[in-house]
Design a protein around this motif. Structure first.
Motif, mmCIF file in Angstrom:
data_model
loop_
_atom_site.group_PDB
_atom_site.id
_atom_site.type_symbol
_atom_site.label_atom_id
_atom_site.label_comp_id
_atom_site.label_asym_id
_atom_site.label_seq_id
_atom_site.Cartn_x
_atom_site.Cartn_y
_atom_site.Cartn_z
ATOM 1 N N VAL A 178 0.857 -1.187 0.000
ATOM 2 C CA VAL A 178 0.000 0.000 0.000
ATOM 3 C C VAL A 178 0.893 1.237 0.000
ATOM 4 N N VAL A 179 0.736 2.076 -1.015
ATOM 5 C CA VAL A 179 1.499 3.321 -1.098
ATOM 6 C C VAL A 179 0.867 4.331 -0.146
ATOM 7 N N LYS A 180 1.600 4.712 0.880
ATOM 8 C CA LYS A 180 1.083 5.631 1.892
ATOM 9 C C LYS A 180 1.218 7.084 1.470
ATOM 10 N N SER A 181 2.313 7.405 0.812
ATOM 11 C CA SER A 181 2.501 8.773 0.324
ATOM 12 C C SER A 181 3.546 8.768 -0.774
ATOM 13 N N THR A 182 3.499 9.811 -1.593
ATOM 14 C CA THR A 182 4.459 9.990 -2.686
ATOM 15 C C THR A 182 4.976 11.419 -2.629
ATOM 16 N N TRP A 183 6.285 11.557 -2.866
ATOM 17 C CA TRP A 183 6.957 12.843 -2.706
ATOM 18 C C TRP A 183 7.700 13.196 -3.991
ATOM 19 N N LEU A 184 7.601 14.448 -4.391
ATOM 20 C CA LEU A 184 8.282 14.949 -5.588
ATOM 21 C C LEU A 184 9.144 16.135 -5.194
ATOM 22 N N ARG A 185 10.461 15.978 -5.362
ATOM 23 C CA ARG A 185 11.423 17.014 -4.984
ATOM 24 C C ARG A 185 11.168 17.543 -3.568
ATOM 25 N N GLY A 186 10.938 16.612 -2.648
ATOM 26 C CA GLY A 186 10.797 16.972 -1.242
ATOM 27 C C GLY A 186 9.438 17.495 -0.841
ATOM 28 N N GLN A 187 8.479 17.477 -1.764
ATOM 29 C CA GLN A 187 7.120 17.909 -1.453
ATOM 30 C C GLN A 187 6.180 16.713 -1.534
ATOM 31 N N ARG A 188 5.369 16.527 -0.507
ATOM 32 C CA ARG A 188 4.418 15.422 -0.525
ATOM 33 C C ARG A 188 3.291 15.777 -1.508
ATOM 34 N N ILE A 189 3.111 14.944 -2.546
ATOM 35 C CA ILE A 189 2.110 15.250 -3.572
ATOM 36 C C ILE A 189 0.852 14.411 -3.440
ATOM 37 N N VAL A 190 0.922 13.307 -2.721
ATOM 38 C CA VAL A 190 -0.273 12.525 -2.403
ATOM 39 C C VAL A 190 -0.027 11.797 -1.091
ATOM 40 N N SER A 191 -1.066 11.768 -0.261
ATOM 41 C CA SER A 191 -0.981 11.061 1.016
ATOM 42 C C SER A 191 -2.355 10.523 1.340
ATOM 43 N N ASP A 192 -2.452 9.204 1.470
ATOM 44 C CA ASP A 192 -3.721 8.552 1.809
ATOM 45 C C ASP A 192 -4.849 9.028 0.908
ATOM 46 N N GLY A 193 -4.554 9.125 -0.381
ATOM 47 C CA GLY A 193 -5.577 9.465 -1.363
ATOM 48 C C GLY A 193 -5.850 10.937 -1.545
ATOM 49 N N GLU A 194 -5.174 11.805 -0.789
ATOM 50 C CA GLU A 194 -5.360 13.252 -0.919
ATOM 51 C C GLU A 194 -4.216 13.834 -1.745
ATOM 52 N N PHE A 195 -4.556 14.613 -2.772
ATOM 53 C CA PHE A 195 -3.571 15.137 -3.712
ATOM 54 C C PHE A 195 -3.374 16.641 -3.536
ATOM 55 N N THR A 196 -2.158 17.086 -3.790
ATOM 56 C CA THR A 196 -1.904 18.523 -3.898
ATOM 57 C C THR A 196 -2.242 18.977 -5.317
ATOM 58 N N GLU A 197 -2.127 20.264 -5.551
ATOM 59 C CA GLU A 197 -2.202 20.767 -6.920
ATOM 60 C C GLU A 197 -0.982 20.265 -7.702
ATOM 61 N N PRO A 198 -1.050 20.230 -9.032
ATOM 62 C CA PRO A 198 0.069 19.685 -9.815
ATOM 63 C C PRO A 198 1.388 20.409 -9.543
ATOM 64 N N ARG A 199 2.438 19.616 -9.314
ATOM 65 C CA ARG A 199 3.779 20.148 -9.070
ATOM 66 C C ARG A 199 4.804 19.608 -10.067
ATOM 67 N N GLY A 200 4.352 18.792 -11.026
ATOM 68 C CA GLY A 200 5.289 18.155 -11.934
ATOM 69 C C GLY A 200 5.944 19.131 -12.886
ATOM 70 N N ARG A 201 7.121 18.746 -13.347
ATOM 71 C CA ARG A 201 7.864 19.523 -14.346
ATOM 72 C C ARG A 201 7.957 18.721 -15.639
ATOM 73 N N LEU A 202 8.120 19.440 -16.738
ATOM 74 C CA LEU A 202 8.359 18.788 -18.012
ATOM 75 C C LEU A 202 9.851 18.568 -18.174
ATOM 76 N N LEU A 203 10.246 17.350 -18.471
ATOM 77 C CA LEU A 203 11.651 16.969 -18.541
ATOM 78 C C LEU A 203 12.100 16.855 -19.979
ATOM 79 N N THR A 204 13.365 17.180 -20.225
ATOM 80 C CA THR A 204 13.969 16.971 -21.531
ATOM 81 C C THR A 204 15.292 16.242 -21.347
ATOM 82 N N ARG A 205 15.676 15.524 -22.388
ATOM 83 C CA ARG A 205 16.938 14.780 -22.378
ATOM 84 C C ARG A 205 18.089 15.777 -22.241
ATOM 85 N N THR A 206 19.032 15.434 -21.382
ATOM 86 C CA THR A 206 20.182 16.325 -21.168
ATOM 87 C C THR A 206 21.487 15.748 -21.706
ATOM 88 N N HIS A 207 21.504 14.458 -22.038
ATOM 89 C CA HIS A 207 22.728 13.875 -22.619
ATOM 90 C C HIS A 207 22.389 12.617 -23.367
#
Length: 444
Positions: A415-444
């Motif tokens: 059971v996933v209790k929480s998920t963290w993105l760059r040190g910010q909790r983005i979901v915990s027990d089914g409760e979500f924050t507003e979107p915090r994701g970034r768009l990634l590009t290849r760097t090498h």
């Protein structure tokens, strides 16, 4: 003593050196140290996770988000919420099933604009290699796509035609010329065309229509071309265990070949698919239990590198009871970690293995050096897992836009209790924050 914005403590932290009790310190979105559990720290916030396992956020490099154009099938908002709920913190979106497909820089920009304010997790993009877009491959590479998807047999959508052998060689040569990565749906169209095509609700008939030799022959073609051109190639969603000796021999001979498989091939078997149940339909297909055993062996010995979802949803009306005409695709983003963990633990594997297959190696595949491990310098992307807790899959509880799932009713561990993105909790027990994701590009 260490200064940090956040400290996460757990008796079980999965690190590259193994699982241990540790305190993980975070500042400016990055991991700054992995210290002994009881190390003295000063921090704005300290959270003790107890015996829940702290593992690096998963990196899923094979996801069909279908946005824009077929957003009723999925979409960046719903896909990334489902991913976050399942402990996935990064996904790479496939170039087809959206309109337009990601086959030119202009089309990539369209997709990036759509995703920008909807992504709950970090999102990157694959480009597509089509018969007529060789001239677009280098510009797409320079625009930051992580590689190029090609089909060797019909894709199922008209706007993304497959490559014949000559066009495969032309695209592969171009991509090898700038050091890119070609990822391939490897089924041979001639073997598919000559296989019996009965249609109807019987899974056995559908399985016979997608024979193993279609995969095996296509992979042999891919290996031959990759060896000749010294190209870097990746086999998508391997389901045929018959191809494993060829793959192992090619790698031993120095061919730059990597291979993935998917949770449904590792956890579901042909013998248990009910007739008419097209929520189990995917291409290549779910095969027999004996085949599955060999896939697990190949994961254990490293012949298969990684595990990704190939999340490929559709609206429920396209999942008819005729396997020939139903849309082929398994929805698995939210359930991939518990599904794989449930099967892995039964076979004697640990969570360290699952992390290697679903985070470390997938991050390495696409060159995301800041992802895939709990160690200093990496992004502070985490999943917090209760590995011994179980739940029964209820489609209504899923975040996917269309809640059709082959896992309905199954009891899974993890059971996933929480998920963290760059040190910010983005979901915990089914409760979500507003979107915090970034768009990634290849760097090498």
């Amino acid at each position: 003593m260490s200064d940090a914005e956040l400290v996460l403590r757990s008796t079980r932290v999965i690190t590259p050196e193994g699982t241990r009790a540790a305190s993980v310190t975070v500042a400016a979105g990055r991991i700054t140290a992995v210290l002994p559990y009881d190390a003295p720290v000063t921090a704005d916030r300290v959270e003790d996770l107890g015996d829940h396992v702290l593992l690096p956020g998963l990196v899923d490099t094979h996801v069909h988000v279908n946005d824009p154009g077929r957003t009723e099938w999925e979409g960046f908002w719903t896909a990334t919420r489902a991913a976050a709920a399942g402990g996935i913190t990064t996904l790479v979106d496939m170039p087809l099933n959206s309109l337009p497909p990601t086959t030119t820089v202009d089309n990539l920009r369209v997709k990036q604009r759509v995703a920008a304010d909807k992504a709950h997790i970090d999102v990157g993009f694959w480009g597509g290699a089509l018969p007529g877009n060789v001239k677009d491959l280098r510009p797409l590479h320079e625009a930051g796509v992580f590689g190029f998807k090609a089909f060797l047999s019909p894709s199922g959508v008209d706007e993304f035609p497959h490559l014949d052998q000559d066009r495969l060689a032309r695209s592969m040569a171009e991509i090898a010329g700038f050091g890119g990565l070609l990822i391939v749906h490897a089924e041979d169209p001639h073997h598919l065309a000559s296989a019996p095509q009965h249609g109807g609700p019987k899974y056995a008939d559908f399985l016979a229509s997608r024979p193993r030799d279609a995969e095996d022959t296509a992979i042999a073609t891919l290996v031959e071309q990759a060896k000749r051109l010294n190209a870097r190639v990746h086999v998508l969603h391997l389901s045929s265990s018959d191809a494993l000796p060829l793959i192992a021999a090619a790698r031993a001979a120095g061919v730059r070949l990597t291979v993935e498989t998917c949770p449904h091939y590792l956890t579901l078997t042909a013998e248990e698919v009910p007739d008419g149940a097209s929520e189990f339909k995917c291409c290549p297909p779910i095969r027999e239990a004996a085949n599955q055993d060999l896939l697990w062996q190949a994961l254990a010995d490293g012949t298969i590198d990684c595990v990704v979802t190939d999340h490929s949803p559709s609206t429920a009306d396209l999942k008819t009871d005729d396997f020939a005409t139903a849309w082929g695709g398994i929805s698995g983003l939210q359930l991939s970690l518990p599904a794989v963990w449930t099967a892995a633990r039964e076979r004697g594997h640990g969570l360290e293995d699952v992390v290697r297959w679903m985070s470390t190696r997938t991050a390495a595949l696409v060159g995301l050096d800041a992802k895939g491990a709990v160690e200093p310098g990496r992004d502070a992307d985490f999943a917090v897992l209760a590995p011994d807790e179980t739940f029964t899959v209820d489609p209504a509880a899923l975040q996917h836009r269309n809640r059709v799932t082959a896992y309905a009713g199954r009891t899974l561990y993890g059971v996933v209790k929480s998920t963290w993105l760059r040190g910010q909790r983005i979901v915990s027990d089914g409760e979500f924050t507003e979107p915090r994701g970034r768009l990634l590009t290849r760097t090498h």
